[in-house]
Design a protein around this motif. Sequence first.
Motif, short mmCIF file in Angstrom:
data_model
loop_
_atom_site.label_atom_id
_atom_site.label_comp_id
_atom_site.label_asym_id
_atom_site.label_seq_id
_atom_site.Cartn_x
_atom_site.Cartn_y
_atom_site.Cartn_z
N SER A 118 -62.66 95.81 46.86
CA SER A 118 -61.60 95.12 46.57
C SER A 118 -61.33 93.90 47.47
O SER A 118 -61.89 93.75 48.64
N ARG A 119 -60.82 92.85 47.02
CA ARG A 119 -60.79 91.46 47.84
C ARG A 119 -60.12 91.86 49.31
O ARG A 119 -60.49 91.35 50.22
N GLU A 120 -59.08 92.78 49.40
CA GLU A 120 -58.53 92.93 50.39
C GLU A 120 -59.19 93.58 51.37
O GLU A 120 -59.39 93.26 52.58
N SER A 121 -59.94 94.52 50.92
CA SER A 121 -60.77 95.26 51.97
C SER A 121 -62.05 94.41 52.35
O SER A 121 -62.30 94.51 53.47
N ASN A 122 -62.52 93.67 51.49
CA ASN A 122 -63.61 92.64 51.91
C ASN A 122 -62.85 91.73 53.06
O ASN A 122 -63.87 91.46 53.78
N ARG A 123 -61.82 91.41 52.79
CA ARG A 123 -61.31 90.44 53.79
C ARG A 123 -60.97 91.03 55.05
O ARG A 123 -61.28 90.74 56.00
N ARG A 124 -60.47 92.25 55.01
CA ARG A 124 -60.16 93.02 56.08
C ARG A 124 -61.44 93.44 56.98
O ARG A 124 -61.58 93.18 58.30
N LEU A 125 -62.74 93.70 56.44
CA LEU A 125 -63.84 94.20 57.14
C LEU A 125 -64.36 92.81 57.63
O LEU A 125 -64.95 92.73 58.63
N ALA A 126 -64.03 91.70 56.64
CA ALA A 126 -64.90 90.20 57.27
C ALA A 126 -64.13 89.77 58.38
O ALA A 126 -64.83 89.37 59.58
N GLU A 127 -62.74 90.04 58.66
CA GLU A 127 -62.08 89.61 60.00
C GLU A 127 -62.34 90.65 61.18
O GLU A 127 -62.47 90.02 62.08
N ILE A 128 -62.45 91.72 60.70
CA ILE A 128 -62.89 92.56 61.90
C ILE A 128 -64.21 92.22 62.59
O ILE A 128 -64.41 92.14 63.72
N THR A 129 -64.97 92.15 61.73
CA THR A 129 -66.61 91.76 61.94
C THR A 129 -66.71 90.38 62.75
O THR A 129 -67.31 90.40 63.72
N GLN A 130 -65.94 89.42 62.14
CA GLN A 130 -66.02 88.11 62.80
C GLN A 130 -65.34 88.17 64.26
O GLN A 130 -65.99 87.72 65.28
N TYR A 131 -64.52 89.00 64.34
CA TYR A 131 -63.34 89.00 65.68
C TYR A 131 -64.35 89.70 66.82
O TYR A 131 -64.48 89.38 67.72
N ALA A 132 -64.99 90.81 66.23
CA ALA A 132 -66.05 91.44 67.15
C ALA A 132 -67.04 90.74 67.51
O ALA A 132 -67.57 90.87 68.81
N ARG A 133 -67.59 90.19 66.72
CA ARG A 133 -68.93 89.12 67.12
C ARG A 133 -68.29 88.21 68.03
O ARG A 133 -69.17 87.82 69.03
N GLN A 134 -67.21 87.56 67.90
CA GLN A 134 -66.74 86.55 68.78
C GLN A 134 -66.48 86.94 70.25
O GLN A 134 -66.56 86.35 71.17
N LEU A 135 -65.67 88.14 69.99
CA LEU A 135 -65.36 88.75 71.51
C LEU A 135 -66.37 89.24 72.16
O LEU A 135 -66.35 88.99 73.56
N ALA A 136 -67.47 89.73 71.45
CA ALA A 136 -68.76 90.16 72.27
C ALA A 136 -69.40 89.06 72.72
O ALA A 136 -69.94 89.07 73.97
N SER A 137 -69.40 88.04 72.09
CA SER A 137 -70.32 87.04 72.52
C SER A 137 -70.01 85.66 72.70
O SER A 137 -70.42 84.88 73.79
N SER A 138 -68.72 85.55 72.36
CA SER A 138 -68.09 83.97 72.87
C SER A 138 -66.68 84.30 72.89
O SER A 138 -65.58 83.69 72.27
N PRO A 139 -66.10 84.97 73.82
CA PRO A 139 -64.75 85.49 74.06
C PRO A 139 -63.85 84.13 74.39
O PRO A 139 -62.71 84.37 74.30
N ASP A 140 -64.54 83.28 74.90
CA ASP A 140 -63.56 82.04 75.11
C ASP A 140 -63.12 81.39 73.95
O ASP A 140 -62.11 80.66 74.15
N VAL A 141 -63.66 81.81 72.74
CA VAL A 141 -62.84 81.31 71.41
C VAL A 141 -61.80 81.98 70.78
O VAL A 141 -61.18 81.82 69.78
N ILE A 142 -61.54 83.17 71.32
CA ILE A 142 -60.69 83.96 71.09
C ILE A 142 -59.01 83.35 71.38
O ILE A 142 -59.06 83.23 72.62
N ASP A 143 -58.44 83.27 70.44
CA ASP A 143 -57.06 82.67 70.74
C ASP A 143 -56.07 83.26 70.01
O ASP A 143 -56.33 84.46 69.20
N ASP A 144 -54.93 82.69 70.02
CA ASP A 144 -53.62 83.48 69.10
C ASP A 144 -53.97 83.68 67.71
O ASP A 144 -53.63 84.66 67.15
N LYS A 145 -54.58 82.74 67.06
CA LYS A 145 -55.09 82.65 65.88
C LYS A 145 -56.00 83.99 65.37
O LYS A 145 -55.80 84.86 64.45
N ALA A 146 -57.23 84.05 66.27
CA ALA A 146 -58.05 85.20 65.93
C ALA A 146 -56.96 86.38 66.22
O ALA A 146 -57.38 87.56 65.54
#
Length: 328
Positions: A118-146
């Motif tokens: 479903s679109r909802e499940s795909n979006r959920r996994l995409a957001e989790i994955t993007q967040y994980a990648r950013q926090l792991a490698s570029s934590p300085d980009v994590i902000d309130d929006k993320a």
Amino acid sequence: MEQRRFSGKGHWYHETQSNHSQTDVLPLVPEAANVDDRFLLDLALPDDILASCAGWLAPARTLCHLLFPLDTPVSRLHTLSAYDRLSTALTVAQACGVQRLCNHYAALLAPLPGPDSSRESNRRLAEITQYARQLASSPDVIDDKAQNQLDEVGLTTYDIVLINQIIGFVGFQARVVAVFQALLGHPVRWLPGHHIQPHTLPVSFSRWTATLPAVELKYASALQLEALSRWQAEPELEALTPVLCHEPMLLNLTGEILLNYPLSEGPASSMISAARALLVASPDRFSAAQLTPLTGSGLSPEKAINLLTRDAFHGWLDRLRVALGKEE
């Protein structure tokens, strides 16, 4: 985002970490799932080295099983499935560039059923994955929006604490494995030419405050209250504890790792500083070329390993601070 297969059943592919080129597809290594030690991945280490690290290795090994059960029920308050957890772990392992760890989490993930289409499940996994990648490698980009996007795709407070613990823990694990592979003279990265961006962290957390809700004392369980009382007394965990004790068993093991590190003697040299900086920023590039000069200059292997991996642990705590609060 999700794992794909190419050329039959012999390959795995992690969408968020690829340039969509068939040449980047890696062979799936099923045997990488079958290890006795899920933290050190059965690296054959000298007994004296293992003995010097035994205090913090024991809770780290326990955390592997607690964070990554191969089957876990989901509920209204705890929505992260085994697939979600292992997919996140694989994303972090790839962001760190430690191939042995990538193979392990890919092999564990491969047989698990993924989310529905479903679109909802795909979006959920995409957001989790993007967040994980950013926090792991570029934590300085994590902000309130993320942080808010995790809430928008349905993650609860418990989920957010858990996902951030997974990201921090696997980053720690990747750097520990990199150090021990350097000790053994093994390469960390097996992908020539595959460049991993250096990891960055904020300069300080001198005026940090939590943004995720703390555990409410009137509703807290006995285990939460015990963890709160215990770990708020530790300066390095004091501010994080009211939020982390939403998941008190994870907090207890995180604290046990901290307490069981030998006290640092604070050795200072340009070689030590360079080795520590490289491990923190680019674990995929850490090798015997950084470790051997340390031991050759009079620092024992045991002290060098504990010094370097303690830095890796602090990187985990720093990512929790980025994820769960902000500078005032």
